[in-house]
Design a protein around this motif. Structure first.
Motif, PDB file in Angstrom:
ATOM      1  N   GLN A  74     -20.243  13.715 -21.800  1.00 57.72           N
ATOM      2  CA  GLN A  74     -19.614  13.098 -22.966  1.00 57.72           C
ATOM      3  C   GLN A  74     -18.130  12.881 -22.687  1.00 57.72           C
ATOM      4  OE1 GLN A  74     -20.875  14.457 -26.884  1.00 57.72           O
ATOM      5  NE2 GLN A  74     -18.749  14.385 -27.594  1.00 57.72           N
ATOM      6  N   ARG A  78     -15.741  12.231 -30.546  1.00 57.77           N
ATOM      7  CA  ARG A  78     -16.642  11.901 -31.648  1.00 57.77           C
ATOM      8  C   ARG A  78     -16.278  12.683 -32.900  1.00 57.77           C
ATOM      9  NH1 ARG A  78     -21.330   9.207 -30.012  1.00 57.77           N
ATOM     10  NH2 ARG A  78     -21.535   9.028 -27.732  1.00 57.77           N
ATOM     11  N   GLY A  82     -20.887  12.616 -35.235  1.00 56.33           N
ATOM     12  CA  GLY A  82     -21.306  12.006 -33.979  1.00 56.33           C
ATOM     13  C   GLY A  82     -20.791  10.609 -33.731  1.00 56.33           C
ATOM     14  N   GLU A  83     -20.102  10.009 -34.705  1.00 50.55           N
ATOM     15  CA  GLU A  83     -19.600   8.648 -34.538  1.00 50.55           C
ATOM     16  C   GLU A  83     -18.437   8.604 -33.543  1.00 50.55           C
ATOM     17  OE1 GLU A  83     -18.390   7.178 -38.289  1.00 50.55           O
ATOM     18  OE2 GLU A  83     -20.445   6.841 -39.040  1.00 50.55           O
ATOM     19  N   LEU A  84     -18.364   7.490 -32.781  1.00 52.92           N
ATOM     20  CA  LEU A  84     -17.199   7.249 -31.949  1.00 52.92           C
ATOM     21  C   LEU A  84     -15.979   7.045 -32.841  1.00 52.92           C
ATOM     22  CD1 LEU A  84     -18.533   4.772 -29.211  1.00 52.92           C
ATOM     23  CD2 LEU A  84     -18.599   7.271 -29.244  1.00 52.92           C
ATOM     24  N   TYR A  94     -11.086   3.022 -28.382  1.00 54.31           N
ATOM     25  CA  TYR A  94     -11.854   4.210 -28.705  1.00 54.31           C
ATOM     26  C   TYR A  94     -11.241   5.446 -28.043  1.00 54.31           C
ATOM     27  CZ  TYR A  94     -15.280   1.176 -30.797  1.00 54.31           C
ATOM     28  OH  TYR A  94     -15.889   0.254 -31.620  1.00 54.31           O
TER      29      TYR A  94
END
Length: 364
Positions: A74, A78, A82-84, A94
């Motif tokens: 990973q 996040r 769990g979202e970016l 990001y």
């Protein structure tokens, strides 16, 4: 970058910051002015989903990070669900796990490989962050607070700096809020230099208060001294560390913040800091210039002194003053024989809040 901009920069600048894809411009600048330092932009903290082909502005591409995550590692930071984490105000940027040893290793490998044999002299590493500027909204997975990011970036700057130096390149991080962490500027600029993107203020109208501005100066003041013999051996270069300063304006070269920053450059740095520029927010495709940038005020006659609410310093070939406060200064008396870029200097003047001036003697 146009040919006209390239020629102007080669003639007027000591340092140029370019995007990774601008290798032609970098080579052309070095051809026209071998003494100019040309740095390649790279982001330490994010990757950009809209960049589908290299060279990338980040150390790892979005596609590479996705591929790694498919194998079980990973690299993306996040949220708890769990979202970016897409940066607020910067679509397609990001946040990465800068605390991940694997992410850092690949960042260093990718950047050093890309720059090997290139015309770039090194890297300007952006987003060496201090606070939550991009809507991370901590805590997130793996990081309860921003200290986790600080520790990861400390390690990444050190690893990248050593690797780039070993290849004859330099690393110049954009060291955010260095005044808040005494010693950070010294550590993070050790591999070629440091960049202060918000010199004296965050925007054209949002200034540091005087104690904060003075703390900013204090952290950077020693950075014009040559690197140590050990660092020279490690870096393979014989030059001082760079100190790059950028003041915030409305994008116009005649904005008073530009001249005020130049005044501070002389009053507090005695002209030893490496390079100064100014521009509007996220305005990176330009060649800012004022005539006074080419002036040499000579050697200082004593230290900066406070006079009538402003900081003043005399030089063998000129005079400079800066008002770091929110109110106008008292009436300052100038030495005779001075001129500005537009004509003879007055015998006395009052500086507006956050205003500055530089003058030189008529015999220059």
């Amino acid at each position: 970058m146009t040919e006209e901009q390239i020629k102007f920069a080669a003639e007027h600048y000591s340092v140029a910051l370019l995007q990774p894809r601008q290798t032609y411009a970098a080579a052309r600048l070095k051809e026209l002015n071998p003494a100019i330092t040309v740095l390649c932009y790279k982001c330490l903290s994010s990757t950009r989903s809209y960049e589908t082909e290299g060279p990338y502005t980040s150390g790892v591409s979005y596609a590479e990070a996705e591929q790694v995550e498919q194998s079980g590692e990973q690299w993306f930071a996040r949220r708890s669900n769990g979202e970016l984490i897409e940066w607020t105000g910067y679509p397609g940027h990001y946040q990465m796990q800068v605390w991940s040893p694997s992410y850092r290793w690949h960042w260093v490998r990718n950047v050093t490989t890309e720059l090997a044999g290139s015309p770039f002299d090194g890297v300007m590493a952006d987003n060496d962050i201090h606070g939550d500027y991009y809507g991370l909204n901590l805590p997130i997975q793996g990081a309860r607070n921003v200290k986790k990011f600080h520790r990861g970036l400390d390690r990444l700057v050190k690893d990248a700096g050593r690797a780039l130096n070993a290849g004859g390149k330099i690393l110049v991080p954009n060291i955010a809020e260095s005044r808040e962490t005494p010693g950070k500027w010294e550590r993070h600029s050790a591999y070629g230099g440091g960049f202060e993107e918000v010199f004296l203020g965050w925007s054209a109208t949002d200034f540091l208060d005087q104690p904060s501005a003075l703390a900013q100066m204090k952290q950077m003041m020693g950075n014009h001294h040559p690197v140590s013999l050990g660092q020279v051996h490690e870096m393979g270069v014989h030059s001082p560390r760079l100190t790059l300063l950028r003041a915030s304006t409305d994008g116009q070269d005649d904005h008073p913040n530009f001249l005020a920053a130049l005044a501070a450059f002389w009053v507090f740095g005695a002209g030893h800091w490496s390079a100064l520029s100014a521009g509007g927010h996220d305005a990176h495709n330009g060649t800012p210039w004022r005539e006074e940038l080419a002036w040499d005020l000579g050697t200082p006659h004593g230290d900066a002194v406070m006079s009538k609410g402003a900081w003043v310093r005399r030089f063998s070939q000129g005079w400079a003053a800066i008002n770091l406060g929110p109110k106008k200064s008292g009436t300052l008396t100038l030495p005779p024989g001075l001129v500005s870029a537009s004509g003879p200097a007055p015998s006395n003047l009052v500086l507006p809040a956050h205003g500055g001036v530089i003058f030189r003697y008529t015999w220059n």
